[in-house]
Enzyme design. Sequence first.
Site: not given
Ligand code: PRP
Ligand code: URA
Length: 211
Positions: A106, A110, A202, A205
């Site tokens: 994400r 944005t 997160d 993380d």
């Molecule tokens: C997180 C999560 C989803 C996304 C959800 O990923 O694992 O993929 O956000 O958010 P959304 O429904 O608003 O799209 P992130 O972008 O943090 O990446 P990561 O898995 O690499 O930490």
């Molecule tokens: N992605 C995450 O990992 N946590 C949230 O709460 C939203 C998006």
Amino acid sequence: MFDSKVHVLDHPLLQHKLSILRDERTGVKEFREIVSEMATLECYEATRDLPLEDVEIKTPVATGTFKQLAGKKLAIVPILRAGLGMVDGILNLIPSAKVGHIGLYRDPETHQPVEYYCKMPSDIAERDVIVLDPMLATGGSASAAITFLKGYGCKHIKLMNILAAPEGIEVIRRDHPDVEIYVAAVDEKLNEHAYIVPGLGDAGDRIFGTK
Ligand code: PRP
Ligand code: URA
């Protein structure tokens, strides 16, 4: 609250494990283990409609006609990174499933998903697919991943999350009304950073210890 395509799996084991994930004191090792365990438990429900066929088996006592899986082709597609944490939990139950990967993050400004990686099994169009991501927040990442899989010709797609926001569920229902959603809980809302409230933070993380 939601229609029949949304399965909120409020089993006591899932609820208990989710509470451990929510706790900010839960460390990486336990967090990772529980994400995997929850994926296994959710998989049990998400595969409830797998077709069966008859098979004749000779037990030590008698011969009878019993059931076995009809050999439907399955694939799981984790959304990188956090979806990776659910893969082993699913493969525990369906070890022959093929695994595709789609990398989305994400954009922090944005909140829109940005694709950075993709590798699918060559016969993905013939497989029933379960998309894996612990978090369904705005729904942008999951919706983009499903659109992408439909572009590859996939016709039967399910989405498996651990935790969702109502906003994310609505986006998937709007963009992909054919897709069934399996999730352990739906929280109250998103905050101004598009994080699920109260949520668990997160997920990526916390699975990989990168904070
Ligand atoms: C997180 C999560 C989803 C996304 C959800 O990923 O694992 O993929 O956000 O958010 P959304 O429904 O608003 O799209 P992130 O972008 O943090 O990446 P990561 O898995 O690499 O930490
Ligand atoms: N992605 C995450 O990992 N946590 C949230 O709460 C939203 C998006």
